[in-house]
Each structure stands twice: as structure tokens, then as C-alpha cells.
Scaffold this motif. Structure first.
Motif, short mmCIF file in Angstrom:
data_model
loop_
_atom_site.label_atom_id
_atom_site.label_comp_id
_atom_site.label_asym_id
_atom_site.label_seq_id
_atom_site.Cartn_x
_atom_site.Cartn_y
_atom_site.Cartn_z
N LEU A 132 37.14 48.53 40.77
CA LEU A 132 38.24 47.58 40.66
C LEU A 132 39.26 48.00 39.62
O LEU A 132 40.47 47.84 39.82
N ASN A 133 38.79 48.55 38.52
CA ASN A 133 39.70 48.90 37.43
C ASN A 133 40.13 50.36 37.49
O ASN A 133 41.27 50.65 37.83
N LYS A 134 39.25 51.28 37.19
CA LYS A 134 39.63 52.70 37.24
C LYS A 134 39.97 53.13 38.65
O LYS A 134 40.85 53.98 38.86
N GLY A 135 39.31 52.54 39.63
CA GLY A 135 39.59 52.89 41.02
C GLY A 135 40.94 52.41 41.51
O GLY A 135 41.40 52.82 42.57
N GLY A 136 41.59 51.51 40.76
CA GLY A 136 42.96 51.14 41.04
C GLY A 136 43.19 49.92 41.89
O GLY A 136 44.35 49.58 42.19
N VAL A 137 42.14 49.19 42.27
CA VAL A 137 42.31 48.04 43.15
C VAL A 137 43.12 46.95 42.46
O VAL A 137 44.09 46.42 43.02
N LEU A 138 42.73 46.57 41.25
CA LEU A 138 43.42 45.49 40.55
C LEU A 138 44.86 45.86 40.22
O LEU A 138 45.77 45.03 40.33
N ALA A 139 45.08 47.09 39.81
CA ALA A 139 46.44 47.51 39.44
C ALA A 139 47.37 47.52 40.65
O ALA A 139 48.57 47.24 40.52
N ALA A 140 46.82 47.81 41.82
CA ALA A 140 47.66 47.92 43.02
C ALA A 140 47.87 46.59 43.74
O ALA A 140 48.77 46.46 44.57
N ALA A 141 47.05 45.60 43.42
CA ALA A 141 47.15 44.30 44.10
C ALA A 141 48.41 43.56 43.66
O ALA A 141 48.75 43.53 42.48
N ALA A 142 49.09 42.96 44.61
CA ALA A 142 50.29 42.19 44.30
C ALA A 142 49.93 40.96 43.47
O ALA A 142 48.93 40.30 43.75
N PRO A 143 50.74 40.63 42.45
CA PRO A 143 50.45 39.47 41.60
C PRO A 143 50.31 38.18 42.40
O PRO A 143 51.11 37.90 43.30
N LEU A 144 49.25 37.44 42.09
CA LEU A 144 48.97 36.13 42.70
C LEU A 144 48.72 36.19 44.21
O LEU A 144 48.72 35.18 44.88
N SER A 145 48.46 37.38 44.72
CA SER A 145 48.16 37.52 46.14
C SER A 145 46.70 37.21 46.42
O SER A 145 45.87 37.13 45.50
N ALA A 146 46.37 37.04 47.70
CA ALA A 146 44.97 36.80 48.08
C ALA A 146 44.11 38.01 47.70
O ALA A 146 42.95 37.86 47.30
N GLY A 147 44.70 39.20 47.83
CA GLY A 147 43.96 40.40 47.45
C GLY A 147 43.63 40.43 45.98
O GLY A 147 42.51 40.78 45.59
N GLN A 148 44.59 40.06 45.15
CA GLN A 148 44.32 40.04 43.72
C GLN A 148 43.29 38.98 43.37
O GLN A 148 42.40 39.20 42.54
N GLY A 149 43.39 37.82 44.01
CA GLY A 149 42.40 36.76 43.76
C GLY A 149 41.00 37.20 44.15
O GLY A 149 40.03 36.92 43.43
N THR A 150 40.89 37.90 45.27
CA THR A 150 39.58 38.40 45.71
C THR A 150 39.04 39.44 44.74
O THR A 150 37.86 39.42 44.38
N ALA A 151 39.91 40.34 44.32
CA ALA A 151 39.50 41.38 43.37
C ALA A 151 39.07 40.76 42.04
O ALA A 151 38.08 41.19 41.43
N ARG A 152 39.80 39.74 41.59
CA ARG A 152 39.44 39.06 40.35
C ARG A 152 38.09 38.36 40.48
O ARG A 152 37.30 38.32 39.53
N LEU A 153 37.82 37.79 41.64
CA LEU A 153 36.54 37.12 41.85
C LEU A 153 35.39 38.13 41.79
O LEU A 153 34.35 37.87 41.16
N LEU A 154 35.57 39.28 42.43
CA LEU A 154 34.55 40.32 42.38
C LEU A 154 34.35 40.81 40.95
O LEU A 154 33.22 41.02 40.50
N GLU A 155 35.44 40.98 40.23
CA GLU A 155 35.36 41.43 38.84
C GLU A 155 34.60 40.41 37.99
O GLU A 155 33.72 40.78 37.20
N THR A 156 34.93 39.13 38.16
CA THR A 156 34.28 38.09 37.38
C THR A 156 32.79 38.02 37.68
O THR A 156 31.97 37.87 36.76
N ALA A 157 32.44 38.15 38.96
CA ALA A 157 31.03 38.08 39.34
C ALA A 157 30.23 39.24 38.78
O ALA A 157 29.03 39.10 38.50
N ALA A 158 30.88 40.39 38.58
CA ALA A 158 30.18 41.58 38.11
C ALA A 158 30.29 41.79 36.60
O ALA A 158 29.60 42.66 36.05
N TYR A 159 31.10 40.99 35.93
CA TYR A 159 31.43 41.28 34.54
C TYR A 159 30.25 41.16 33.58
O TYR A 159 30.25 41.74 32.51
N CYS A 160 29.23 40.41 33.96
CA CYS A 160 28.09 40.21 33.07
C CYS A 160 27.09 41.36 33.13
O CYS A 160 26.05 41.30 32.48
N ALA A 161 27.38 42.40 33.91
CA ALA A 161 26.41 43.48 34.13
C ALA A 161 25.96 44.15 32.83
O ALA A 161 24.76 44.36 32.61
#
Length: 363
Positions: free
Chosen positions: A25-54
């Protein structure tokens, strides 16, 4: 002998998969490339949040497992040899295939990966290792009331207050430090000594999901408010840091959930053999040369996909990286067995202990 908890082994593997998800999501460029406030960014943020406690899961596991065991420095030595195997090996491969990518500084860092923080977690872990025997001595001598007070103090000082202040008040480097890993070790040990060994999987799964949802909604709300007021996304981390109370609680909930899993001997035997390979997934895919030349921006194309395809691509890509790196580590594990690395590490530890013991007895 205490029966091995295969749930902890499974959590190690799951947490490493989550680490790869974060990196995609981060180094791979997904979050940086997602349009602000788009469904894609929201999905990427959800995946990031779910994985952040790793990463917090790994820190808690170290304390949960280690508090009632004798710490062996030979284990740390064997880990250092594994790290050096990959830093030197991968650097050598790039020197042959892409000569311009390797210079003197790269070689020096490959020889001394801990001192040059080639992998921040490895450096922080080795710094913490020196204190593990003292942590165990402390935890095993405290009463349950004192353990509870220690846990509350750690959470308040190093998690709640910095989050409220929105500043790294006590210099934990937002979780990328020896200090934070030490806090996690102590908290993991307290969970083992103080917590009731109850199988309340659904309760802890609900706690984890609740923490993820709260963290995600706070981030989305912050982005929308900042966008409306300033025209750009929120530049504050809010709850998305390793030291965040919700991220810490999510990791603790996952640990308690996985330790309560009932796993049959067939699957348990597989997990027991596969879980030792998990840490090498980090060492391989997060090597700076692979990080820069093979991972950076490679997954940005997913940002424009529909949410279901974006999520499938990130999760599937992380699983593929995990699988390939694990298979590569089978070779390393075989070489280490062939050259008896574990036995040599034990011998080195015992030899040093034999030299130091007379001096300590004199004092």
C-alpha cells in the motif's frame, strides 16, 4: 513440557502477511496513486488500518512467549546470522545483475545490518534483546496488582498521552524504536502472566474489528474535514501510528484471539514448520535493494481499480510475495541445518558464559 500454542505460530504468519500488505500500500504506491477521497483511497485506507497492528503483534508475541522462558542469546546470534545471510546474499546478487545499484556504502551496510539500521525492526529488536532477562526478572517478581499498574502506566505514558498531544512526547519515534518494542515486550508478558486463559474468540475478534473501524472512520473524517478547510488531505497521523491506543488494542485483541484458537494436529504441524520462515519474508522483500528496484511503485496501477479488485490485488499480491519469500527461505533453512548454525550459536553462548561465570562469581 508445555504444549506448543499453534495459534501464536499462525499469528506470526498472519502478521507478516499484514506487514507485506502495508508495504504494498505504501512503498508499492497504491495509497500515493489513489485519488483523494475516492472509493479506492477509502478501500486502501481500510486495508492499511486493518494491517497496521502487525508490528505490534510481533512485539507482544515476543513478550507473551518469552516471559516464562529462559532467554538464550544464541537465538539472537542465529537471527543475526540469518539477517547477514540475506543482506550479504541479496547485495551480492544485485552486484552481479545490476552493478550500478551497489556501491561501497551498500556493501558496508550489508556487513553491519544492525548498526546501520538496514531493517529498523531488527535493529530495535537487538537493542531490546540485551534487556530481556531483566524484563523477565521484573515481570515474574511483580504481583498481579503491580503488573496491572505497570501495564496501565505504559499505555498511558507511551500511547494515550502522545496520541492526545499529537506529538512524539516521550521519543518512541512513533513506534520505530527500542523503547516501543520494550513496551510491547512488557505488555505481552503481562498479558501472559495476568490474563485469564479464556477462549473468547468472538469477543476479541469484535474488539479488533471495532478498533479497525474506529481508526479508519477517524482517518476518513479527518481527511474530509481538512480537504474542506484547506484543500488537501489531513497531514496529522491521528490514530494511525504504532503507538496509537486503538492500534495497540487491536494487536492485543488479535493475540488473545489467536492464542485461543483450537487447531488440529495436522494443520498445527504444518504451521509449526512454516512459521519459522515468516520472518525471512520481511528480510527478503524489505531489503533496501529489492525495496527500491522491485517493489517501489509496482502496485500503483491498483489505485484506479474498483474497490473489490483493488482489495483482491493487494491481498493477493501480499500473499504471493509471502509465498515466494517463504519458499526461498526453505533453501536458507536447509543450509543452516547443514552447517549446524543453531548448534554453533549454542556452543558460542555456552563458551562465553563459561568464561564470564568465574568473573561474576568473584565479584
Amino acid at each position: 513440557m508445555e504444549q506448543r500454542n499453534w495459534g501464536i505460530d499462525l499469528l506470526r504468519m498472519t502478521a507478516m502477511w499484514m506487514v507485506v500488505i502495508l508495504h504494498i500500500l505504501n512503498k508499492g504506491g497504491v495509497l500515493a496513486a489513489a485519488a483523494p477521497l475516492s472509493a479506492g483511497q477509502g478501500t486502501a485506507r481500510l486495508l492499511e488500518t486493518a494491517a497496521y497492528c502487525a508490528v505490534n503483534c510481533y512485539g507482544l508475541i515476543s513478550g507473551y512467549v518469552g516471559v516464562q522462558r529462559r532467554f538464550r542469546y544464541s537465538g539472537a546470534l542465529a537471527l543475526w546470522l540469518r539477517v547477514a545471510f540475506y543482506t550479504l546474499g541479496i547485495t551480492a546478487v544485485f552486484a552481479c545483475l545490476m552493478p550500478g545499484s551497489v556501491n561501497g556504502d551498500r556493501v558496508l551496510r550489508a556487513f553491519f545490518p544492525v548498526l546501520f539500521r538496514q531493517y529498523w525492526y531488527v535493529t530495535a529488536y537487538f537493542g531490546m534483546c540485551l534487556f530481556i532477562p531483566f524484563f523477565n526478572l521484573l515481570l515474574n517478581r511483580l504481583s498481579k496488582g503491580q503488573l496491572r499498574l505497570l501495564a496501565l502506566s505504559i499505555v498511558l505514558v507511551f500511547s494515550v498521552l502522545p496520541t492526545l498531544r499529537q506529538k512524539d512526547v516521550f521519543l518512541t519515534d512513533n513506534g520505530y524504536s527500542v523503547l516501543w518494542l520494550s513496551c510491547l515486550y512488557l505488555l505481552g508478558g503481562i498479558l501472559r502472566l495476568y490474563g485469564r486463559q479464556e477462549r473468547k474468540l468472538f469477543r476479541w475478534a469484535a474488539v479488533y474489528l471495532g478498533c479497525v473501524l474506529v481508526t479508519w472512520l477517524v482517518k476518513l473524517a479527518g481527511d474530509r474535514l481538512w480537504m474542506a478547510r484547506t484543500g488537501h488531505l489531513c497531514d496529522k497521523v491521528l490514530l494511525t501510528t504504532y503507538t496509537s491506543p486503538t492500534i495497540l488494542l487491536a494487536a492485543a485483541a488479535l493475540l488473545l484471539c489467536f492464542t485461543g484458537l483450537r487447531i488440529g494436529p495436522g494443520f498445527g504441524s504444518f504451521i509449526e514448520k512454516a512459521s519459522p520462515l515468516a520472518f525471512s519474508v520481511y528480510l527478503i522483500h524489505a531489503h533496501p535493494l529489492i525495496w527500491e528496484h522491485w517493489l517501489a511503485g509496482r502496485f500503483a496501477f491498483l489505485a484506479d481499480k474498483p474497490p473489490i479488485l483493488l482489495a483482491s490485488g493487494v491481498l493477493g499480491g501480499a500473499f504471493a510475495i509471502y509465498l515466494v519469500c517463504s519458499l526461498a527461505d526453505v533453501l536458507r533453512a536447509g543450509l543452516f541445518r547443514l552447517f549446524r548454525v543453531k548448534a554453533i550459536s549454542r556452543w558460542a553462548e555456552e563458551a562465553v558464559s563459561a568464561r564470564l561465570r568465574p568473573q561474576l562469581e568473584k565479584e
